[in-house]
Design an enzyme around this catalytic site. Structure first.
Site, PDB file in Angstrom:
ATOM      1  N   ASP A  26      21.909 102.285 112.664  1.00 11.76           N
ATOM      2  CA  ASP A  26      21.175 101.125 112.155  1.00 11.76           C
ATOM      3  C   ASP A  26      21.707  99.823 112.755  1.00 11.76           C
ATOM      4  OD1 ASP A  26      19.327  99.765 110.699  1.00 11.76           O
ATOM      5  OD2 ASP A  26      20.280 100.052 108.753  1.00 11.76           O
ATOM      6  N   HIS A  43      17.156  98.644 121.013  1.00  7.93           N
ATOM      7  CA  HIS A  43      17.091 100.115 120.981  1.00  7.93           C
ATOM      8  C   HIS A  43      17.678 100.704 122.264  1.00  7.93           C
ATOM      9  CE1 HIS A  43      15.047 100.126 117.217  1.00  7.93           C
ATOM     10  NE2 HIS A  43      13.923  99.598 117.665  1.00  7.93           N
ATOM     11  N   LEU A 137      28.570 122.272 121.065  1.00 11.09           N
ATOM     12  CA  LEU A 137      28.126 121.294 120.064  1.00 11.09           C
ATOM     13  C   LEU A 137      26.645 121.465 119.709  1.00 11.09           C
ATOM     14  CD1 LEU A 137      28.515 118.501 118.522  1.00 11.09           C
ATOM     15  CD2 LEU A 137      27.803 117.418 120.666  1.00 11.09           C
TER      16      LEU A 137
HETATM   17  C1  FPP Z   1      17.468 101.460 113.408  1.00 10.52           C
HETATM   18  O1  FPP Z   1      17.697 100.132 113.807  1.00 10.52           O
HETATM   19  C2  FPP Z   1      17.293 102.296 114.573  1.00 10.52           C
HETATM   20  C3  FPP Z   1      16.153 102.949 114.886  1.00 10.52           C
HETATM   21  C4  FPP Z   1      14.939 102.870 114.058  1.00 10.52           C
HETATM   22  C5  FPP Z   1      16.045 103.756 116.110  1.00 10.52           C
HETATM   23  C6  FPP Z   1      17.329 104.373 116.611  1.00 10.52           C
HETATM   24  C7  FPP Z   1      17.112 104.817 117.984  1.00 10.52           C
HETATM   25  C8  FPP Z   1      18.032 104.770 118.998  1.00 10.52           C
HETATM   26  C9  FPP Z   1      19.404 104.327 118.828  1.00 10.52           C
HETATM   27  C10 FPP Z   1      17.651 105.160 120.373  1.00 10.52           C
HETATM   28  C11 FPP Z   1      16.698 106.266 120.517  1.00 10.52           C
HETATM   29  C12 FPP Z   1      17.337 107.575 120.566  1.00 10.52           C
HETATM   30  C13 FPP Z   1      16.929 108.552 121.370  1.00 10.52           C
HETATM   31  C14 FPP Z   1      17.476 109.916 121.251  1.00 10.52           C
HETATM   32  C15 FPP Z   1      15.970 108.323 122.412  1.00 10.52           C
HETATM   33  P1  FPP Z   1      16.716  98.978 113.304  1.00 10.52           P
HETATM   34  O2  FPP Z   1      15.769  98.672 114.403  1.00 10.52           O
HETATM   35  O3  FPP Z   1      16.093  99.390 112.013  1.00 10.52           O
HETATM   36  O4  FPP Z   1      17.726  97.825 113.113  1.00 10.52           O
HETATM   37  P2  FPP Z   1      17.531  96.555 112.155  1.00 10.52           P
HETATM   38  O5  FPP Z   1      17.669  97.078 110.759  1.00 10.52           O
HETATM   39  O6  FPP Z   1      18.647  95.655 112.570  1.00 10.52           O
HETATM   40  O7  FPP Z   1      16.179  95.991 112.442  1.00 10.52           O
END
Ligand code: FPP
Length: 248
Positions: A26, A43, A137
């Site tokens: 997050d 991201h 893993l």
């Molecule tokens: C939450 O941060 C994160 C996500 C919704 C996506 C997580 C994805 C990745 C780290 C990369 C993708 C992974 C792969 C395997 C391709 P948020 O955007 O909700 O953060 P915020 O709360 O600060 O807005």
């Protein structure tokens, strides 16, 4: 010691390591905002963190790592953000699959693949197929995943089996449920980490987290380093796990 000069830990540095770590990655959006960048850049940076964390988890010989990459609720984000995340899925597998296959990692996608675009679906099915025979893993990537949805599917599967006479209702126990989840055959989650200071489970691995220890580091996911990860793993080692029992 400066963070950059600090060396990462090895298995011998830990008295006790979790068998299964789950991570809610997050804070990508807040990281992007902080740096005045588009959310897609957050991201992308988050994917870099993920690469490092997977490598370190594998180096430490941890059995299973589950990461929440896209929830069933994430479809409600803007079309641009959803498209950026879909593109990252393709980029991630294109750049990582050879190394993961070579390192004996088994990739498993948790979630309903049917709603993903065809290209993404083919890519992840191919990644699972290429690594299915590996024995190292367990890397579980949750895509279009919801914990309640997983339990609903499990209930339906078991009901069908009872209907077909393959299973008696009274024989259903906790193990039967575990055996019909995406993570069947893997240990329960021992440690759940959610970055960015948010303290919620957000429908991630509801059944598997029953006895997990929870850690909520304040750091945003793109800034989360292997040193932060080592700190979390050390903190886990210091936790007294009771599994409901009273320890004298
Ligand atoms: C939450 O941060 C994160 C996500 C919704 C996506 C997580 C994805 C990745 C780290 C990369 C993708 C992974 C792969 C395997 C391709 P948020 O955007 O909700 O953060 P915020 O709360 O600060 O807005």
């Amino acid at each position: 010691m400066a963070e950059a000069n600090k060396s990462t830990r090895t298995r011998d540095d830990f008295e006790r390591l979790p068998r299964h770590v789950a991570i809610i990655m997050d804070g990508n959006g807040r990281w992007a905002k902080k740096h005045k960048l588009a959310v897609a850049r957050g991201h992308r940076q988050g994917t870099e963190t993920l690469r490092e964390i997977i490598r370190h988890t594998d180096d430490l010989g941890i059995e299973a790592l589950s990461v929440y990459a896209f929830s069933t609720e994430n479809w409600n984000r803007s079309p641009e953000e959803v498209a950026a995340l879909m593109q990252l899925i393709l980029d991630f597998f294109a750049s990582e699959i050879d190394e993961l296959e070579r390192k004996n990692v088994r990739i498993l996608i948790l979630g309903d693949k049917s709603r993903l675009p065809e290209k993404q679906r083919e890519t992840i099915i191919e990644a699972e197929r290429r690594t299915a025979g590996n024995t190292g893993l367990h890397l579980n990537i949750a895509l279009n995943y919801g914990g309640r949805d997983e339990l609903v599917r499990c209930a339906r599967e078991l009901a069908e089996m009872v209907k077909a006479g393959e299973l008696q209702a009274e024989d259903i126990n906790e193990q039967t449920i575990s055996d019909h989840l995406y993570t069947r055959g893997q240990p329960d989650v021992d440690l759940l980490i959610r970055t960015s200071g948010e303290m919620r489970l957000s429908n991630f691995l509801l059944y598997q987290c029953a006895y997990a220890e929870f850690l909520f580091p304040e750091v945003l996911w793109p800034d989360f380093t292997v040193h932060d990860y080592d700190d979390a793993l050390l903190a886990f080692g210091g936790r007294e796990r009771r599994f409901g029992k009273r320890l004298s």
